[in-house]
Design a protein around this motif. Structure first.
Motif, short mmCIF file in Angstrom:
data_model
loop_
_atom_site.label_atom_id
_atom_site.label_comp_id
_atom_site.label_asym_id
_atom_site.label_seq_id
_atom_site.Cartn_x
_atom_site.Cartn_y
_atom_site.Cartn_z
N LYS A 189 27.35 10.62 24.79
CA LYS A 189 27.18 11.17 23.45
C LYS A 189 26.18 10.38 22.62
O LYS A 189 25.44 10.95 21.81
N GLY A 190 26.14 9.07 22.84
CA GLY A 190 25.22 8.23 22.07
C GLY A 190 23.76 8.48 22.42
O GLY A 190 22.86 8.05 21.69
N SER A 191 23.54 9.17 23.54
CA SER A 191 22.15 9.44 23.95
C SER A 191 21.56 10.66 23.26
O SER A 191 20.37 10.93 23.41
N VAL A 192 22.39 11.39 22.53
CA VAL A 192 21.91 12.57 21.80
C VAL A 192 21.65 12.16 20.35
O VAL A 192 22.58 11.81 19.62
N GLN A 193 20.39 12.18 19.96
CA GLN A 193 19.99 11.76 18.63
C GLN A 193 19.43 12.94 17.84
O GLN A 193 18.81 13.85 18.40
N THR A 194 19.65 12.90 16.52
CA THR A 194 19.05 13.92 15.65
C THR A 194 17.54 13.78 15.69
O THR A 194 17.00 12.66 15.62
N CYS A 195 16.87 14.90 15.82
CA CYS A 195 15.40 14.88 15.89
C CYS A 195 14.83 14.34 14.59
O CYS A 195 15.15 14.84 13.50
N SER A 196 13.96 13.33 14.72
CA SER A 196 13.38 12.70 13.52
C SER A 196 12.29 13.57 12.89
O SER A 196 11.96 13.41 11.71
N THR A 197 11.74 14.49 13.66
CA THR A 197 10.65 15.33 13.15
C THR A 197 11.17 16.42 12.22
O THR A 197 10.63 16.65 11.14
N CYS A 198 12.24 17.10 12.65
CA CYS A 198 12.76 18.23 11.84
C CYS A 198 14.05 17.89 11.13
O CYS A 198 14.61 18.73 10.41
N GLY A 199 14.59 16.69 11.37
CA GLY A 199 15.83 16.30 10.71
C GLY A 199 17.05 17.04 11.21
O GLY A 199 18.07 17.09 10.53
N GLY A 200 16.93 17.63 12.40
CA GLY A 200 18.07 18.31 12.99
C GLY A 200 18.12 19.81 12.73
O GLY A 200 18.99 20.50 13.25
#
Length: 383
Positions: free
Chosen positions: A164-175
């Motif tokens: 689960k920790g490997s899934v990060q919110t996209c920094s480009t679109c903010g999720g």
């Protein structure tokens, strides 16, 4: 009872692809849940319209529906066709039908599952062939098959991430899965919304991929699928089983399983539409004296009476012994063609008896009462 798809969208069968899309947009906007909060009836009509559009917008599914009705495309999710679609399935259509910015323009922001952020890539469809004998076609059949295809990775549950920790919110679109850009023109400020290229619209990125599926969220494997084949299918007919195709990448929706129907040839019977044809060969003496014979049918054997004097070429009909229609209560008949078999080898004694019969007036061909001669029919044609 399911409503007609054309009636749901308010269009005719001759409607073009653009007219179908336009009609769906109109109905979907009218009954959209965001415009009808808490209205279960509106939600049902919204789903109903999505199901109709899923079939009528696909040329293959539309052709099957036009030919066989609901049975040709199915009645339930996980069975044949697109019925019982969930909201994620429906909203995944909206990017193509309404455009990327539909939710921002009409419903106040991107919505998970449609128009903007979405999960993974949809899996491709699969095609298999199923061969059925006459009895299975007449009565319907349950088939269990093993399908080799892409299935969800059990290690990561289809996410493609190691943990689960490997899934990060996209920094480009903010999720959000979307990138909004505002530009100034002489008409004023114009806003455009596009799918985020960094995360492909998913809203998340994976920093550490699953070692089993290498980040795809799926692996190549095998699944056992139960098929419920309705009675009355025909050679060349295609049935669609939703969600039983290849699994999508990183949690994307699965494709469909397309089942192509093949008919297994019968050793004695032939199919002509809903009817079944059987060629009955009997002897000369049988048609002279009359007899009772047993003939094969789809459901087994049946006895029929051959009256004395039956002519070669006579057709007997067994009512309701044919195939059922797939979308109605209609059922075909069995046609029995009488063919008088002529012996090729006769003994001298038999030949002598036949010679005597040859000169008897009772054994001369006689036209049936009321029949016109060949010359009379020709004369009428040119008069």
């Amino acid at each position: 009872m399911k409503r007609d798809y054309y009636e749901i969208l308010g269009i005719s069968k001759s409607a073009s692809a653009d007219e179908i899309k336009k009609a769906y947009r109109k109905v979907a906007m009218q009954y959209h849940p965001d415009r009808n909060p808490g209205d279960k009836a509106a939600e049902d009509k919204f789903k109903e319209a999505a199901e109709a559009y899923e079939v009528l917008s696909d040329s293959n599914k539309k052709a099957q529906y036009d030919r066989f009705g609901h049975a040709g495309v199915g009645n339930n999710r996980g069975g044949f066709g697109g019925g019982g679609m969930n909201m994620d399935d429906i909203f995944s259509q909206f990017g193509d039908v309404f455009g990327e910015d539909i939710f921002g323009s009409f419903f106040g922001g991107a919505r998970s599952g449609g128009g903007g952020r979405h999960r993974g890539t949809k899996g491709s469809n699969l095609r298999v062939k199923i061969k059925l004998n006459y009895e299975e076609i007449a009565n319907g059949a349950t088939k269990t098959i093993k399908v080799k295809k892409y299935i969800n990775c059990n290690t990561c549950n289809g996410t493609g991430a190691k943990d689960k920790g490997s899934v990060q919110t996209c920094s480009t679109c903010g999720g959000s899965g979307q990138v909004r850009k505002v530009t100034s023109t002489f008409l004023g400020q114009m806003q455009t919304v596009t799918t985020c290229s960094a995360c492909n619209g998913e809203g998340t990125t994976i920093t550490n991929k699953c070692t089993t599926c290498k980040g795809e969220g799926r692996v190549y494997g095998e699944e056992t699928v139960n098929l419920e084949i309705p009675a009355g299918v025909q050679e060349g007919m295609q049935l669609s089983m939703s969600g039983k195709g290849n699994a999508g990448e990183r949690g994307g929706a699965p494709g469909d399983l397309i089942i192509l129907i093949e008919e297994e040839a019968h050793t004695e019977l032939q199919r002509e539409g809903l009817n079944v044809v059987y060629d009955l060969h009997i002897s000369f003496t049988d048609v002279v004296f009359g007899t009772q014979v047993e003939v094969p049918t789809i459901d087994g054997k049946a006895k029929i009476k051959i009256p004395p004097g039956t002519q070669s070429g006579k057709i007997f009909r067994l009512k309701g012994k044919g195939f059922p229609a797939i979308n109605s209560y209609e059922r075909g008949d069995q046609m029995i063609h009488v063919n008088v078999w002529t012996p090729q080898n006769v003994s001298s004694e038999e030949k002598e008896m036949l010679e005597k019969l040859h000169h008897s007036p009772n054994f001369k061909p006689q036209p049936a009462k009321g029949d016109k001669s060949f010359f009379e029919r020709v004369k009428e044609m040119f008069s």
